[in-house]
Motif scaffolding. Structure first.
Motif, short mmCIF file in Angstrom:
data_model
loop_
_atom_site.label_atom_id
_atom_site.label_comp_id
_atom_site.label_asym_id
_atom_site.label_seq_id
_atom_site.Cartn_x
_atom_site.Cartn_y
_atom_site.Cartn_z
N ALA A 43 0.84 -1.13 -0.06
CA ALA A 43 -0.04 0.04 0.12
C ALA A 43 0.83 1.25 0.01
CB ALA A 43 -1.01 0.14 1.35
N ASP A 44 0.13 2.49 -0.28
CA ASP A 44 1.06 3.55 -0.26
C ASP A 44 0.38 4.37 0.93
OD1 ASP A 44 2.69 5.88 -0.91
OD2 ASP A 44 1.26 6.57 -2.58
N ILE A 45 1.40 4.60 1.97
CA ILE A 45 1.05 5.47 3.06
C ILE A 45 1.83 6.31 3.37
CG2 ILE A 45 0.56 5.13 5.58
CD1 ILE A 45 0.14 2.13 5.19
N LYS A 46 1.19 7.78 3.21
CA LYS A 46 1.87 9.03 3.45
C LYS A 46 1.29 9.88 4.11
CE LYS A 46 4.46 8.78 -0.91
NZ LYS A 46 4.45 8.63 -2.28
N PRO A 47 1.94 10.35 5.13
CA PRO A 47 3.23 9.78 5.78
C PRO A 47 3.16 8.47 6.50
CG PRO A 47 2.38 11.51 7.18
CD PRO A 47 1.55 11.52 6.04
N ALA A 48 4.14 7.88 6.71
CA ALA A 48 3.99 6.45 7.29
C ALA A 48 3.84 6.51 8.89
CB ALA A 48 5.28 5.68 6.94
N THR A 49 4.37 7.93 9.22
CA THR A 49 4.19 8.18 10.63
C THR A 49 3.48 9.47 10.83
OG1 THR A 49 6.24 6.92 11.18
CG2 THR A 49 5.40 8.48 12.58
N ILE A 50 2.59 9.57 11.75
CA ILE A 50 1.73 10.93 11.89
C ILE A 50 2.60 11.52 13.35
CG2 ILE A 50 -0.49 12.00 12.64
CD1 ILE A 50 -1.74 9.77 11.22
N SER A 51 3.02 12.57 13.04
CA SER A 51 3.79 13.20 14.29
C SER A 51 3.12 14.61 14.61
CB SER A 51 5.13 13.80 13.70
OG SER A 51 6.03 14.22 14.80
N LEU A 52 2.85 14.28 15.90
CA LEU A 52 1.88 15.39 16.38
C LEU A 52 2.67 16.27 17.59
CD1 LEU A 52 -1.14 13.52 17.52
CD2 LEU A 52 -0.97 14.65 15.31
N ARG A 53 3.10 17.43 17.27
CA ARG A 53 3.71 18.23 18.11
C ARG A 53 3.33 19.67 18.20
NH1 ARG A 53 9.30 16.74 14.82
NH2 ARG A 53 9.75 14.47 15.94
N GLY A 54 3.58 20.18 19.31
CA GLY A 54 3.13 21.77 19.72
C GLY A 54 3.18 21.96 21.16
N ASP A 55 2.38 22.91 21.61
CA ASP A 55 2.21 23.25 22.92
C ASP A 55 1.32 22.35 23.66
OD1 ASP A 55 4.04 25.41 22.68
OD2 ASP A 55 2.61 26.97 21.94
N ALA A 56 1.63 21.98 24.72
CA ALA A 56 0.62 21.07 25.65
C ALA A 56 -0.41 22.05 25.83
CB ALA A 56 1.33 20.93 26.88
N GLY A 57 -1.42 21.06 25.86
CA GLY A 57 -2.99 21.98 26.21
C GLY A 57 -3.81 22.41 24.96
N GLU A 58 -3.12 22.40 23.79
CA GLU A 58 -3.66 22.85 22.65
C GLU A 58 -3.98 21.71 21.63
OE1 GLU A 58 -1.74 26.05 20.69
OE2 GLU A 58 -1.71 27.29 22.60
N ALA A 59 -5.30 21.59 21.22
CA ALA A 59 -5.61 20.38 20.34
C ALA A 59 -4.97 20.49 19.12
CB ALA A 59 -7.19 20.70 20.19
N ILE A 60 -4.45 19.26 18.65
CA ILE A 60 -3.56 19.37 17.43
C ILE A 60 -3.99 18.09 16.93
CG2 ILE A 60 -1.63 17.88 18.73
CD1 ILE A 60 0.28 19.93 16.94
N SER A 61 -3.93 17.98 15.46
CA SER A 61 -4.24 17.06 14.63
C SER A 61 -3.33 16.63 13.40
CB SER A 61 -5.71 17.07 14.26
OG SER A 61 -5.94 18.21 13.27
N GLY A 62 -3.47 15.39 12.64
CA GLY A 62 -2.70 15.09 11.82
C GLY A 62 -3.39 14.16 10.81
N GLN A 63 -2.70 13.98 9.73
CA GLN A 63 -3.34 12.73 8.80
C GLN A 63 -2.42 12.08 7.89
OE1 GLN A 63 -6.25 15.34 6.77
NE2 GLN A 63 -4.99 15.19 4.91
N ALA A 64 -2.91 10.93 7.65
CA ALA A 64 -2.12 10.12 6.65
C ALA A 64 -3.26 9.87 5.70
CB ALA A 64 -1.54 8.96 7.34
N VAL A 65 -2.70 9.53 4.34
CA VAL A 65 -3.47 9.17 3.24
C VAL A 65 -2.97 7.71 2.75
CG1 VAL A 65 -3.86 9.63 0.81
CG2 VAL A 65 -3.75 11.43 2.19
#
Length: 155
Positions: A43-65
């Motif tokens: 399969a083609d998975i991009k990105p292979a890893t979802i990296s969530l980074r930022g300030d603590a306490g602030e909702a954050i999201s990421g995605q892969a296709v």
């Protein structure tokens, strides 16, 4: 003799492995075997890893296709995640330009500290009944700007 090689992480690349075989032959007490060859991507998975980074306490999201390849068609029949995952996820099917695909959205509503987890995508294909998308979270406490003190008075 049977040789098994873990090809995880080599999809779409050429694998090269070297093995040492110890024998009871005095003339050849050690034989080196080399295995190499292309590893087909399932399969083609991009990105292979979802990296969530930022300030603590602030909702954050990421995605892969995730895309199904012609050679190994599959459908995702269910999803699961690491026990006690600190993130939520949803999988949305997408049929763009005749290509079957999915968008995996991962959200951490109250991120804190560091963690790793995995979303497991269970397929209907016997060759690869399960795909994995790793999730890394790394959140920092927001540092408030420090008030500057006034310089000491001059005499």
């Amino acid at each position: 003799m049977e040789i098994r090689v873990n090809t995880k992480g080599y999809a779409g690349r050429t694998l090269h492995k070297t093995m040492r075989v110890i024998t009871n032959d005095p003339k050849n007490p050690e034989v080196v075997l080399k295995v190499s060859g292309p590893v087909a991507a399932f399969a083609d998975i991009k990105p292979a890893t979802i990296s969530l980074r930022g300030d603590a306490g602030e909702a954050i999201s990421g995605q892969a296709v995730i895309k199904s390849l012609d050679k190994y068609p599959f459908d995702i029949v269910r999803t699961t995640a690491t026990a006690n995952a600190r993130f939520t996820y949803e999988l949305e099917k997408s049929d763009k330009e005749g290509e079957t695909g999915w968008i995996l959205k991962v959200t951490d509503p109250d991120p804190q500290g560091r963690y790793t987890g995995t979303v497991y995508l269970h397929t209907d294909n016997k060759i690869r009944p399960q795909l994995e998308v790793r999730v890394y979270g790394n959140f920092f406490e927001r540092k408030l700007p420090q008030a500057k003190s006034a310089p000491p008075p001059k005499n």
